[in-house]
Design an enzyme around this catalytic site. Structure first.
Site, short mmCIF file in Angstrom:
data_model
loop_
_atom_site.label_atom_id
_atom_site.label_comp_id
_atom_site.label_asym_id
_atom_site.label_seq_id
_atom_site.Cartn_x
_atom_site.Cartn_y
_atom_site.Cartn_z
CG ASP A 173 0.67 6.23 -5.37
OD1 ASP A 173 -0.21 5.58 -4.79
OD2 ASP A 173 1.62 6.76 -4.77
CG HIS A 233 -10.66 3.55 -4.17
ND1 HIS A 233 -11.08 2.67 -3.19
CD2 HIS A 233 -9.77 4.38 -3.55
CE1 HIS A 233 -10.46 2.94 -2.06
NE2 HIS A 233 -9.66 3.98 -2.25
CG ASP A 290 -1.08 7.82 -0.11
OD1 ASP A 290 -0.18 7.57 -0.95
OD2 ASP A 290 -2.23 7.33 -0.16
CD GLU A 331 -4.09 6.26 -7.23
OE1 GLU A 331 -3.94 5.17 -6.62
OE2 GLU A 331 -4.20 7.35 -6.64
CG ASP A 369 -0.94 1.96 -4.10
OD1 ASP A 369 -1.23 2.43 -5.21
OD2 ASP A 369 -1.33 2.46 -3.02
CG ASN A 428 -5.29 8.50 1.10
OD1 ASN A 428 -6.40 8.62 1.62
ND2 ASN A 428 -4.72 7.33 0.92
CB SER A 429 -8.89 7.92 -2.45
OG SER A 429 -8.01 7.44 -3.42
NE ARG A 438 -7.05 3.68 -6.38
CZ ARG A 438 -6.42 3.74 -5.21
NH1 ARG A 438 -5.57 2.79 -4.86
NH2 ARG A 438 -6.62 4.76 -4.39
CE LYS A 495 -2.26 9.00 -3.87
NZ LYS A 495 -2.55 7.58 -4.00
CB SER A 540 -0.87 -0.03 1.26
OG SER A 540 -1.21 1.27 1.68
N GLY A 541 0.51 2.18 -0.90
CA GLY A 541 1.19 3.48 -0.92
C GLY A 541 0.96 4.26 0.36
CG LEU A 542 -2.54 5.40 3.75
CD1 LEU A 542 -2.26 6.90 3.91
CD2 LEU A 542 -4.02 5.12 4.01
C1 SPV Z 1 -3.43 2.59 -0.49
O1 SPV Z 1 -3.52 1.69 0.35
O2 SPV Z 1 -2.46 3.31 -0.59
C2 SPV Z 1 -4.53 2.79 -1.44
C3 SPV Z 1 -5.87 2.49 -1.02
O3 SPV Z 1 -4.29 3.27 -2.51
S1 SPV Z 1 -6.55 3.93 -0.37
O4 SPV Z 1 -5.73 4.47 0.66
O5 SPV Z 1 -7.84 3.44 0.09
O6 SPV Z 1 -6.73 4.88 -1.46
MG MG Z 2 -2.48 4.14 -2.61
#
Ligand code: SPV
Ligand code: MG
Length: 292
Positions: free
Chosen positions: A86, A188, A57, A113, A84, A121-122, A157, A119, A45-47
């Site tokens: 990104d 997502h 992130d 994505e 991930d 974080n979503s 994504r 980017k 996971s990027g986050l």
């Molecule tokens: C991550 O885990 O870095 C993701 C998922 O991309 S989220 O944080 O839900 O966007």
């Molecule tokens: Mg991510």
């Protein structure tokens, strides 16, 4: 017969008819725990990796920093690791450079994505600017052309729902990404009930495997997502979040006590750590290879 590569094993998970849960890892140690718990694959996971590095992130960590952690994760376990990616850390050229390295190293796949670089974080409020559809299709094609293992998966994504667009717009983007060569589609959402995801999945009609990360719609039953055609259910940040609570509790307790006596029985023992990292294997290896 040649054993399946990690990428090949992951592809089987992606294309089998049942839903598989993937759990996040952000270090070699967390990856070992995910594997020990019996998960079939790991989400790099990027986050979570950024958070573990003390970074946000939003591409504060360079791609090579994140790839290095993902490689450490891959080295620590024998289950497949999905990276991930990104929004690709730049344009198609950055994407193919990263994919070449990941697939060369044996990682199972990449998720890309359709957001602009850098980017965010979503789940951070604010504008989530999407990339052009053509530009993102170029990245998917570049990723497919650059991979060194034909089994390596390229997952597209769409952040359409995150950006405030509706399910119809998300489907349009998804169709283009699938036509551009994506192996699977990651849809997502930050909805609280996952209704948009179920609607998307219903309309998608199983054209290719679907991936979701139900971070906000935690109460949507896994069985319902499976029935709707979801192949991979990513628990995207739960090891990192669990560790924050555990580390905070430990730090507070030690500070409060001005010592380690109360905390000692409540944390992992050293033998547990040695077992997790298989120190016993060294003895076996020493008998085989000698000590010097
Ligand atoms: C991550 O885990 O870095 C993701 C998922 O991309 S989220 O944080 O839900 O966007
Ligand atoms: Mg991510």
């Amino acid at each position: 017969m040649r054993a399946l590569s990690s990428a090949g094993i992951f592809r089987q998970n992606l294309f089998n008819d049942k839903l598989d849960l993937m759990l996040e890892a952000h270090s070699g140690l967390s990856a070992r725990i995910v594997e020990e718990a019996g998960f079939p694959a790991i989400w790099a996971s990027g986050l979570s990796i950024s958070s573990a590095l003390g970074l946000r992130d939003c591409n504060e960590a360079s791609w090579s920093q994140v790839v290095e952690v993902a490689q450490t994760i891959h080295d620590a376990v024998s289950i497949p690791v999905l990276f991930d990616g990104d929004s690709g850390f730049g344009n198609f050229n950055n994407v193919r450079h990263i994919v070449k390295r990941l697939s060369h190293y044996g990682l199972a796949g990449i998720s890309l994505e359709d957001k602009q670089f850098p980017k965010m974080n979503s789940f951070i409020d604010g504008v989530h600017a999407l990339s052009s559809v053509d530009g993102f299709c170029g990245k998917i094609k570049a990723a497919q052309d650059a991979k060194r293992d034909p089994q390596f998966s390229v997952i597209a994504r769409t952040e359409a729902l995150i950006a405030g667009l509706d399910v119809t717009a998300a489907l349009k983007r998804a169709e283009r990404y699938y036509a551009a060569g994506a192996d699977a589609l990651f849809i997502h959402s930050k909805s609280g009930d996952g209704r948009d995801i179920l609607e998307f999945a219903r309309c998608w009609q199983g054209r290719c495997p679907l991936v979701v990360a139900p971070t906000t719609y935690v109460d949507t039953p896994v069985a319902l997502l499976e029935q709707a055609g979801v192949s991979i259910y990513i628990c995207a940040n739960h090891m990192m979040r669990a560790s924050v609570h555990a580390m905070r509790d430990a730090a507070r307790q030690i500070r409060q006590d001005n010592g380690i006596s109360t905390i000692n029985p409540r944390i992992a023992s050293l033998p547990e750590i040695f077992k997790l990292l298989d120190y016993d294997e060294l003895e076996v290896a020493e008998r085989l290879y000698g000590y010097d």
